[in-house]
Design a protein around this motif. Structure first.
Motif, PDB file in Angstrom:
ATOM      1  N   LEU A 143       0.816  -1.206   0.000  1.00 15.29           N
ATOM      2  CA  LEU A 143       0.000   0.000   0.000  1.00 15.29           C
ATOM      3  C   LEU A 143       0.854   1.261   0.000  1.00 15.29           C
ATOM      4  O   LEU A 143       0.549   2.241  -0.684  1.00 15.29           O
ATOM      5  N   THR A 144       1.944   1.259   0.770  1.00 12.29           N
ATOM      6  CA  THR A 144       2.818   2.431   0.786  1.00 12.29           C
ATOM      7  C   THR A 144       3.488   2.629  -0.569  1.00 12.29           C
ATOM      8  O   THR A 144       3.618   3.762  -1.057  1.00 12.29           O
ATOM      9  N   VAL A 199       3.031   5.865  -3.301  1.00  6.73           N
ATOM     10  CA  VAL A 199       4.113   6.581  -3.980  1.00  6.73           C
ATOM     11  C   VAL A 199       3.918   6.535  -5.498  1.00  6.73           C
ATOM     12  O   VAL A 199       4.118   7.534  -6.198  1.00  6.73           O
ATOM     13  N   GLY A 200       3.494   5.380  -6.021  1.00 12.87           N
ATOM     14  CA  GLY A 200       3.226   5.273  -7.458  1.00 12.87           C
ATOM     15  C   GLY A 200       2.126   6.218  -7.898  1.00 12.87           C
ATOM     16  O   GLY A 200       2.211   6.838  -8.969  1.00 12.87           O
ATOM     17  N   GLY A 201       1.073   6.352  -7.062  1.00 12.84           N
ATOM     18  CA  GLY A 201       0.001   7.290  -7.390  1.00 12.84           C
ATOM     19  C   GLY A 201       0.483   8.732  -7.414  1.00 12.84           C
ATOM     20  O   GLY A 201       0.082   9.525  -8.275  1.00 12.84           O
ATOM     21  N   ILE A 202       1.361   9.098  -6.481  1.00 11.04           N
ATOM     22  CA  ILE A 202       1.911  10.453  -6.453  1.00 11.04           C
ATOM     23  C   ILE A 202       2.774  10.701  -7.690  1.00 11.04           C
ATOM     24  O   ILE A 202       2.711  11.771  -8.307  1.00 11.04           O
ATOM     25  N   LEU A 203       3.590   9.721  -8.062  1.00  7.49           N
ATOM     26  CA  LEU A 203       4.423   9.855  -9.266  1.00  7.49           C
ATOM     27  C   LEU A 203       3.556  10.052 -10.508  1.00  7.49           C
ATOM     28  O   LEU A 203       3.867  10.872 -11.377  1.00  7.49           O
ATOM     29  N   PHE A 204       2.455   9.302 -10.584  1.00  7.05           N
ATOM     30  CA  PHE A 204       1.574   9.416 -11.747  1.00  7.05           C
ATOM     31  C   PHE A 204       0.882  10.774 -11.785  1.00  7.05           C
ATOM     32  O   PHE A 204       0.739  11.383 -12.837  1.00  7.05           O
ATOM     33  N   MET A 223       1.828  13.697 -10.359  1.00  4.74           N
ATOM     34  CA  MET A 223       2.686  14.866 -10.447  1.00  4.74           C
ATOM     35  C   MET A 223       3.748  14.760 -11.527  1.00  4.74           C
ATOM     36  O   MET A 223       4.330  15.774 -11.920  1.00  4.74           O
ATOM     37  N   GLY A 224       4.011  13.556 -12.015  1.00  3.59           N
ATOM     38  CA  GLY A 224       5.054  13.384 -13.022  1.00  3.59           C
ATOM     39  C   GLY A 224       4.535  13.558 -14.430  1.00  3.59           C
ATOM     40  O   GLY A 224       3.340  13.699 -14.680  1.00  3.59           O
ATOM     41  N   THR A 225       5.450  13.585 -15.375  1.00  2.00           N
ATOM     42  CA  THR A 225       5.116  13.679 -16.795  1.00  2.00           C
ATOM     43  C   THR A 225       5.994  12.708 -17.569  1.00  2.00           C
ATOM     44  O   THR A 225       7.074  12.333 -17.129  1.00  2.00           O
ATOM     45  N   GLY A 226       5.508  12.337 -18.763  1.00  2.00           N
ATOM     46  CA  GLY A 226       6.312  11.545 -19.690  1.00  2.00           C
ATOM     47  C   GLY A 226       6.831  10.260 -19.100  1.00  2.00           C
ATOM     48  O   GLY A 226       6.074   9.406 -18.629  1.00  2.00           O
ATOM     49  N   PRO A 227       8.194  10.086 -19.076  1.00  2.78           N
ATOM     50  CA  PRO A 227       8.794   8.832 -18.610  1.00  2.78           C
ATOM     51  C   PRO A 227       8.432   8.499 -17.171  1.00  2.78           C
ATOM     52  O   PRO A 227       8.272   7.329 -16.831  1.00  2.78           O
ATOM     53  N   ILE A 228       8.285   9.514 -16.306  1.00  5.01           N
ATOM     54  CA  ILE A 228       7.950   9.248 -14.900  1.00  5.01           C
ATOM     55  C   ILE A 228       6.569   8.614 -14.802  1.00  5.01           C
ATOM     56  O   ILE A 228       6.346   7.673 -14.036  1.00  5.01           O
ATOM     57  N   LYS A 229       5.621   9.123 -15.610  1.00  7.12           N
ATOM     58  CA  LYS A 229       4.286   8.523 -15.617  1.00  7.12           C
ATOM     59  C   LYS A 229       4.341   7.083 -16.112  1.00  7.12           C
ATOM     60  O   LYS A 229       3.646   6.211 -15.590  1.00  7.12           O
ATOM     61  N   GLY A 230       5.150   6.835 -17.151  1.00  4.27           N
ATOM     62  CA  GLY A 230       5.263   5.475 -17.679  1.00  4.27           C
ATOM     63  C   GLY A 230       5.761   4.504 -16.623  1.00  4.27           C
ATOM     64  O   GLY A 230       5.270   3.367 -16.522  1.00  4.27           O
ATOM     65  N   PHE A 231       6.728   4.956 -15.821  1.00  2.00           N
ATOM     66  CA  PHE A 231       7.233   4.113 -14.726  1.00  2.00           C
ATOM     67  C   PHE A 231       6.161   3.900 -13.667  1.00  2.00           C
ATOM     68  O   PHE A 231       5.962   2.788 -13.174  1.00  2.00           O
ATOM     69  N   ALA A 232       5.437   4.978 -13.327  1.00  2.70           N
ATOM     70  CA  ALA A 232       4.410   4.896 -12.279  1.00  2.70           C
ATOM     71  C   ALA A 232       3.278   3.958 -12.672  1.00  2.70           C
ATOM     72  O   ALA A 232       2.731   3.239 -11.826  1.00  2.70           O
ATOM     73  N   VAL A 233       2.918   3.957 -13.974  1.00  2.00           N
ATOM     74  CA  VAL A 233       1.811   3.112 -14.434  1.00  2.00           C
ATOM     75  C   VAL A 233       2.128   1.644 -14.232  1.00  2.00           C
ATOM     76  O   VAL A 233       1.350   0.892 -13.619  1.00  2.00           O
ATOM     77  N   ILE A 253       0.258  -0.831 -11.428  1.00  3.46           N
ATOM     78  CA  ILE A 253      -0.492  -2.011 -11.872  1.00  3.46           C
ATOM     79  C   ILE A 253       0.211  -3.285 -11.422  1.00  3.46           C
ATOM     80  O   ILE A 253      -0.430  -4.262 -11.015  1.00  3.46           O
ATOM     81  N   GLY A 254       1.553  -3.280 -11.480  1.00  8.83           N
ATOM     82  CA  GLY A 254       2.314  -4.453 -11.053  1.00  8.83           C
ATOM     83  C   GLY A 254       2.117  -4.783  -9.593  1.00  8.83           C
ATOM     84  O   GLY A 254       2.083  -5.963  -9.197  1.00  8.83           O
TER      85      GLY A 254
END
Length: 622
Positions: free
Chosen positions: A565-566, A570-575, A577-587, A591-592
């Motif tokens: 959950l923690t 963090v993944g939700g925050i990255l998605f 507030m981030g853009t481009g490659p950061i969003k791709g990593f967060a997605v 999901i993983g």
């Protein structure tokens, strides 16, 4: 009984895994490189004869065509090619063979079997760094933006003079200046006072020309800079809205310099549609039809968009433009004919009401303006070799799409009729709803991004994922033996469920996203490590094997849930507030995490229960 699932739970797990395999399967079928052909207008349909001409041009150039199809739904055609490297030369050959009436664009044609497509299954979208995509560089015509604004000002000022009964004579514009002629100094002074009281955007000069007193209204430098800045910002916003209307995932739309906009559309399936929607000005002009005794200098002839109708004389003065449109929806009138319902902003509604309330019974025309590409070929010296080079220019096409009698004063809401089919009404509504362009835009550059680099990135990414999977599997089996093998099987299911979810949700896979998948592998077996270590401890403490298995899964669950959950937070925050490659990593990371909770806990426990549950196990290989 310990370590036994009810039948429905086993069946549910099997259904989830089966559905995951189905929705992950399209990723096994790579797309074909293709050329998309559509008409510059929705009224122009691509025929079998057009496709035959295009195919013949490619065959004569030695470019093999895999298949040529025409779609009745999109009214366009698709040429599938054998090789990726043939796309760019094929595009130039087809464009030359068909002419400027058609939009020819690069495309990727899916090869997913029809039965999978019928189930709604489609391959995962790949980012620009993996599959490539389309890169557009759009040039905003700043001079046209200034000219359009100047025309609106001229119409407003002339309407003000007529309202105050100040007689004037129309004169041609000069540079960025409006010119008006007056018979005497008193009338000129009256006009100058009206302009000064109502407008502060002009530098006012006076002169004498052929017994006329001339009032020259020159836009100030500050106003010119404001118009140009507004034009690029408005077009930038409009392009972003149009990309959103197209449903493109992870697009890049940003300003470049003073007058250019960069658009990158990764994994776009219909680049011809994207090019047509992005490139059109989608601008409207609302003008009154000229009266029979109107002076020729105050009128202008316009043709209808539908062939066969004679041209009509319209007033040069504009009522409003498409910039004042805030909403547009396609619908049908009471007779089932297509129409577009228009909503104007406050200023546009006032101008429309002012123009129509005193002209009930007259006709008002809606003029649709677009930039049509024109390509000509000239022979030029290129590195010492004479070659034919394509030179692209643009022609402004201004035609009437609707001419109707004003039945009553109009305000903020009205409708446009006389459109050529539901396709045209939907497209016009989309363009206007996304926002009117403040100035025309030209395609200064178009290219496909990194097909070779994308292929290399995919190869390296897949290799990294496979090596990561191999080392994780070897580690788990070396440390936890048979239970490590079960964890490896669950990890394989995790990858399938992850790919299926990303495909079904339309998520875009980028190169950082692959890094997220590799990280997910390690995090997925973290849960198994906690569970298996707990089982070992319970057995070492003298607990029976069946009870140790039960306690291992139950007591490790809370720690696994808290840790995941923690990370998900963090993944939700990255998605967000981030853009481009950061969003791709967060997605992929987010999901993983969710899929690993399912496979590492539920699927692994189901396999352990099936193998060991209800049995008298003397020794556990863990």
């Amino acid at each position: 009984m310990l370590n036994r699932f009810p039948l429905w739970k086993y069946l549910l797990i099997l259904v989830v895994l089966a559905v995951s395999f189905i929705y992950a399967a399209p990723n096994l079928y790579p797309d074909d490189p293709a050329i998309q052909i559509t008409g510059t207008s929705t009224a122009l349909e691509v025929s079998e004869a057009d496709m035959a001409r295009a195919s013949q041009a490619l065959e004569q150039a030695g470019i093999p065509v895999k298949a040529a199809t025409v779609s009745e739904e999109s009214r366009g055609g698709l040429l599938r090619l054998e090789r990726q490297e043939d796309q760019l030369p094929a595009k130039d050959l087809v464009r030359r063979a068909l002419g400027d009436e058609y939009v020819v664009a690069l495309n990727l044609a899916p090869t997913t079997p029809q039965w999978l497509r019928n189930l709604g299954a489609s391959p995962m979208k790949l980012g620009l760094d993996l599959s490539g995509g389309v890169h557009f560089l759009l040039e905003v015509d700043m001079e046209k933006a200034v000219q359009t604004r100047l025309n609106v000002y001229e119409g407003e000022i002339k309407s003000l003079l007529r309202k105050e009964r100040v007689r004037y004579r129309s004169m041609p514009q000069q540079g960025n200046a409006i010119q008006l002629g007056f018979s005497d100094d008193q009338t000129l002074a009256q006009a100058r006072a009206l302009v000064r009281d109502n407008y502060n955007d002009f530098q006012v000069d006076e002169s004498t020309r052929n017994d006329l007193r001339v009032l020259r209204l020159q836009l100030t430098d500050a106003k010119l800079a404001e118009i140009r800045e507004y034009s690029i910002k408005q077009n930038l916003t409009t392009v972003r809205n149009r990309v959103n209307e197209l449903g493109v995932a992870e697009p890049l739309v940003q300003r470049q310099g003073a007058s250019r906009i960069v658009v990158e559309l990764p994994g776009v399936q219909d680049t011809a549609e994207a090019k047509r929607i992005l490139g059109k000005t989608a601008n409207l002009e609302f003008r009154l039809a000229a009266e029979p005794d109107a002076a020729r200098a105050t009128t202008e002839a316009f043709e209808f968009r539908q062939p066969g109708r004679p041209p009509v004389q319209l007033e040069r003065n504009l009522i409003i433009t498409g910039d004042q449109v805030t909403d547009a929806q396609a619908s049908y009138d009471e007779n089932g004919r297509p129409q577009v319902n228009i909503r104007l902003d406050g200023r546009g509604g006032d101008l429309m009401n002012r123009a129509t309330r005193n002209n009930v019974g007259r006709s008002m025309a809606v003029v649709f303006i677009e930039q049509r590409p024109v390509t000509r070929y000239v022979r030029q010296d290129v590195d010492g070799v004479m070659q034919e080079v394509a030179i692209q220019s643009f022609e402004e096409d201004r035609k009437i799409i609707s001419l109707a009698t004003i039945q009553s004063p109009l305000g903020n809401q009205f409708r446009i009729t006389g459109l050529d089919g539901q396709g045209e009404s939907s497209e016009l509504a989309l363009l206007l709803r996304a926002g009117g362009l403040a100035a025309p835009m030209y395609f200064a550059e178009e290219r496909t991004i990194g097909p070779s680099l994308g292929a290399e990135n995919i190869t390296l990414g897949v290799q990294a994922a496979l090596w990561g999977f191999l080392f994780v599997a070897l580690f788990m089996m070396a440390i936890y033996r048979f239970f490590g093998l079960l964890a490896t099987v669950a990890l394989s299911f995790n990858m399938v469920v992850l790919v299926a979810l990303m495909s079904a949700l339309g998520a875009t896979l980028t190169l950082p996203g692959i890094a997220g998948i590799v990280l997910t592998m390690g995090m997925a077996v973290d849960a198994n490590v906690l569970i298996f270590s707990r089982i070992r401890e319970e057995i070492a403490n003298g607990m029976s094997i069946q009870r140790a298995i039960h306690e291992g899964f139950d007591r490790a669950f809370s720690a696994i849930l808290d840790g995941n959950l923690t990370t998900l937070l963090v993944g939700g925050i990255l998605f967000a507030m981030g853009t481009g490659p950061i969003k791709g990593f967060a997605v992929t990371l987010s999901i993983g995490i969710m899929t690993s909770m399912f496979t590492a806990i539920i699927v692994t426990r189901a396999m352990v229960n099936l193998i060991f549950g209800g049995r008298n196990v003397k020794k556990l290989w863990i």
